[in-house]
Design a protein around this motif. Structure first.
Motif, PDB file in Angstrom:
ATOM      1  N   ASN A  22      89.099  82.787  -1.013  1.00  0.00           N
ATOM      2  CA  ASN A  22      88.581  83.779  -1.964  1.00  0.00           C
ATOM      3  C   ASN A  22      88.250  85.074  -1.220  1.00  0.00           C
ATOM      4  N   GLU A  23      87.905  86.095  -1.981  1.00  0.00           N
ATOM      5  CA  GLU A  23      87.682  87.420  -1.411  1.00  0.00           C
ATOM      6  C   GLU A  23      86.483  87.458  -0.471  1.00  0.00           C
ATOM      7  N   SER A  24      85.409  86.764  -0.829  1.00  0.00           N
ATOM      8  CA  SER A  24      84.196  86.818  -0.004  1.00  0.00           C
ATOM      9  C   SER A  24      84.422  86.174   1.358  1.00  0.00           C
ATOM     10  N   PHE A  25      85.206  85.084   1.384  1.00  0.00           N
ATOM     11  CA  PHE A  25      85.451  84.450   2.674  1.00  0.00           C
ATOM     12  C   PHE A  25      86.391  85.291   3.524  1.00  0.00           C
ATOM     13  N   GLU A  26      87.357  85.941   2.901  1.00  0.00           N
ATOM     14  CA  GLU A  26      88.246  86.824   3.655  1.00  0.00           C
ATOM     15  C   GLU A  26      87.466  88.003   4.228  1.00  0.00           C
ATOM     16  N   LYS A  27      86.441  88.430   3.499  1.00  0.00           N
ATOM     17  CA  LYS A  27      85.573  89.501   3.996  1.00  0.00           C
ATOM     18  C   LYS A  27      84.838  89.031   5.244  1.00  0.00           C
ATOM     19  N   LYS A  28      84.366  87.788   5.207  1.00  0.00           N
ATOM     20  CA  LYS A  28      83.678  87.221   6.371  1.00  0.00           C
ATOM     21  C   LYS A  28      84.635  87.116   7.548  1.00  0.00           C
ATOM     22  N   ARG A  29      85.860  86.700   7.287  1.00  0.00           N
ATOM     23  CA  ARG A  29      86.859  86.610   8.353  1.00  0.00           C
ATOM     24  C   ARG A  29      87.053  87.991   8.999  1.00  0.00           C
ATOM     25  N   SER A  30      87.107  89.022   8.172  1.00  0.00           N
ATOM     26  CA  SER A  30      87.269  90.389   8.688  1.00  0.00           C
ATOM     27  C   SER A  30      86.072  90.806   9.534  1.00  0.00           C
ATOM     28  N   GLU A  31      84.879  90.394   9.114  1.00  0.00           N
ATOM     29  CA  GLU A  31      83.665  90.712   9.868  1.00  0.00           C
ATOM     30  C   GLU A  31      83.712  90.088  11.262  1.00  0.00           C
ATOM     31  N   ILE A  32      84.202  88.851  11.331  1.00  0.00           N
ATOM     32  CA  ILE A  32      84.303  88.157  12.614  1.00  0.00           C
ATOM     33  C   ILE A  32      85.301  88.869  13.523  1.00  0.00           C
ATOM     34  N   LEU A  33      86.439  89.273  12.956  1.00  0.00           N
ATOM     35  CA  LEU A  33      87.439  89.996  13.734  1.00  0.00           C
ATOM     36  C   LEU A  33      86.874  91.327  14.227  1.00  0.00           C
ATOM     37  N   ASP A  34      86.118  92.000  13.361  1.00  0.00           N
ATOM     38  CA  ASP A  34      85.497  93.276  13.743  1.00  0.00           C
ATOM     39  C   ASP A  34      84.495  93.080  14.875  1.00  0.00           C
ATOM     40  N   ARG A  35      83.744  91.979  14.814  1.00  0.00           N
ATOM     41  CA  ARG A  35      82.759  91.685  15.849  1.00  0.00           C
ATOM     42  C   ARG A  35      83.449  91.449  17.193  1.00  0.00           C
ATOM     43  N   THR A  36      84.579  90.739  17.137  1.00  0.00           N
ATOM     44  CA  THR A  36      85.348  90.486  18.364  1.00  0.00           C
ATOM     45  C   THR A  36      85.918  91.791  18.910  1.00  0.00           C
ATOM     46  N   SER A  37      86.429  92.625  18.011  1.00  0.00           N
ATOM     47  CA  SER A  37      86.976  93.921  18.427  1.00  0.00           C
ATOM     48  C   SER A  37      85.904  94.783  19.083  1.00  0.00           C
ATOM     49  N   PHE A  38      84.697  94.711  18.547  1.00  0.00           N
ATOM     50  CA  PHE A  38      83.589  95.500  19.110  1.00  0.00           C
ATOM     51  C   PHE A  38      83.268  95.030  20.525  1.00  0.00           C
ATOM     52  N   TYR A  39      83.253  93.698  20.717  1.00  0.00           N
ATOM     53  CA  TYR A  39      82.989  93.155  22.056  1.00  0.00           C
ATOM     54  C   TYR A  39      84.074  93.630  23.029  1.00  0.00           C
ATOM     55  N   LEU A  40      85.338  93.544  22.595  1.00  0.00           N
ATOM     56  CA  LEU A  40      86.443  93.958  23.452  1.00  0.00           C
ATOM     57  C   LEU A  40      86.413  95.465  23.718  1.00  0.00           C
ATOM     58  N   LYS A  41      85.988  96.218  22.721  1.00  0.00           N
ATOM     59  CA  LYS A  41      85.861  97.673  22.883  1.00  0.00           C
ATOM     60  C   LYS A  41      84.858  97.995  23.987  1.00  0.00           C
ATOM     61  N   THR A  42      83.734  97.253  23.996  1.00  0.00           N
ATOM     62  CA  THR A  42      82.717  97.441  25.035  1.00  0.00           C
ATOM     63  C   THR A  42      83.287  97.137  26.412  1.00  0.00           C
ATOM     64  N   MET A  43      84.069  96.063  26.499  1.00  0.00           N
ATOM     65  CA  MET A  43      84.692  95.682  27.764  1.00  0.00           C
ATOM     66  C   MET A  43      85.681  96.756  28.232  1.00  0.00           C
ATOM     67  N   LEU A  44      86.479  97.259  27.288  1.00  0.00           N
ATOM     68  CA  LEU A  44      87.474  98.282  27.638  1.00  0.00           C
ATOM     69  C   LEU A  44      86.807  99.589  28.071  1.00  0.00           C
ATOM     70  N   GLU A  45      85.704  99.940  27.431  1.00  0.00           N
ATOM     71  CA  GLU A  45      84.960 101.147  27.821  1.00  0.00           C
ATOM     72  C   GLU A  45      84.455 101.028  29.255  1.00  0.00           C
ATOM     73  N   HIS A  46      84.005  99.810  29.606  1.00  0.00           N
ATOM     74  CA  HIS A  46      83.548  99.561  30.975  1.00  0.00           C
ATOM     75  C   HIS A  46      84.705  99.731  31.965  1.00  0.00           C
ATOM     76  N   LEU A  47      85.866  99.201  31.613  1.00  0.00           N
ATOM     77  CA  LEU A  47      87.032  99.304  32.488  1.00  0.00           C
ATOM     78  C   LEU A  47      87.446 100.760  32.694  1.00  0.00           C
ATOM     79  N   ARG A  48      87.459 101.521  31.613  1.00  0.00           N
ATOM     80  CA  ARG A  48      87.874 102.923  31.721  1.00  0.00           C
ATOM     81  C   ARG A  48      86.834 103.754  32.479  1.00  0.00           C
TER      82      ARG A  48
END
Length: 226
Positions: free
Chosen positions: A122-148
């Motif tokens: 359903n739509e609400s669970f897909e929204k949650k899935r997107s939130e999890i992906l966004d959270r992972t992207s944010f963590y990776l963004k922090t790591m990439l900022e450190h590398l750069r």
């Protein structure tokens, strides 16, 4: 004394909540999310329906909780592992990737429900899935900022790169869980690590990546070997 009693009560509640989550995941993996009823879950957990509603409102809420817990554990494992070998970016990167992926492998049945068997519920669970992906992207963004920042690699657009990393990781995990990839978990992690190290223009030796992967698995995830 009252505080000690309160803490013990809270501990019991948390243990029961986790027992319900595990029972639900077991039933979901056998019957599928759609065909599982709350009664199926309470039977598996050996509790009353009334007791179930003291902890959760719906079975969807359970699915969301399982997703939250596994994704949080994965990010925490990656973060903890990245604290090792700060003077060796290859080992740090490989340890972090290995630890993150191993959490999903260690919780394979749960992860399969989340990434394979619950798609499009359903739509609400897909929204949650997107939130999890966004959270992972944010963590990776922090790591990439450190590398750069530390001139360890050149990244033109951190925002886009973090999204690309996230979706490639989850895409590979999903294909492996769905048994469309017939590889060992070590091969999966090695391919993910070397692919991303190349994409980030970080020079590395394949034998070292293999060595760091084995170091993590042999110390923390031996049960995944086979």
């Amino acid at each position: 004394m009252d505080n000690i009693i309160l803490e013990k009560t809270e501990d019991k509640k948390e243990l029961k909540r986790k027992a319900i989550l595990k029972a639900a995941a077991d039933v979901f993996s056998k019957k599928g999310y759609i065909d599982t009823s709350i009664k199926d879950i309470t039977n598996e957990a050996s509790i009353s329906v009334g007791s179930f509603y003291s902890y959760f409102s719906t079975k969807e809420e359970i699915l969301v909780q399982i997703f939250e817990e596994i994704s949080n554990m994965s990010i925490e494992a990656a973060s903890e592992s990245s604290k090792f070998s700060k003077d060796n970016i290859i080992e740090q990167f490989t340890r972090s990737m290995t630890s993150a992926v191993c959490i999903y492998v260690k919780n394979k049945e749960f992860a399969k429900i989340l990434f394979v068997k619950s798609m499009g519920i359903n739509e609400s669970f897909e929204k949650k899935r997107s939130e999890i992906l966004d959270r992972t992207s944010f963590y990776l963004k922090t790591m990439l900022e450190h590398l750069r920042k530390n001139h360890l690699c050149i990244i033109d657009n951190i925002e886009i790169t973090s999204v690309l990393l996230t979706h490639s990781i989850f895409g590979v995990i999903t294909n492996w869980l769905d048994e469309r990839l017939k590889c060992s978990i070590e091969d999966i992690i090695f391919s993910l690590c070397t692919y991303h190290l190349k994409a980030l223009n970080i020079n590395h030796k394949a034998e070292n990546v293999h060595k760091y992967i084995k170091k993590v698995i042999n110390s923390d995830y031996k049960e995944l070997l086979g």
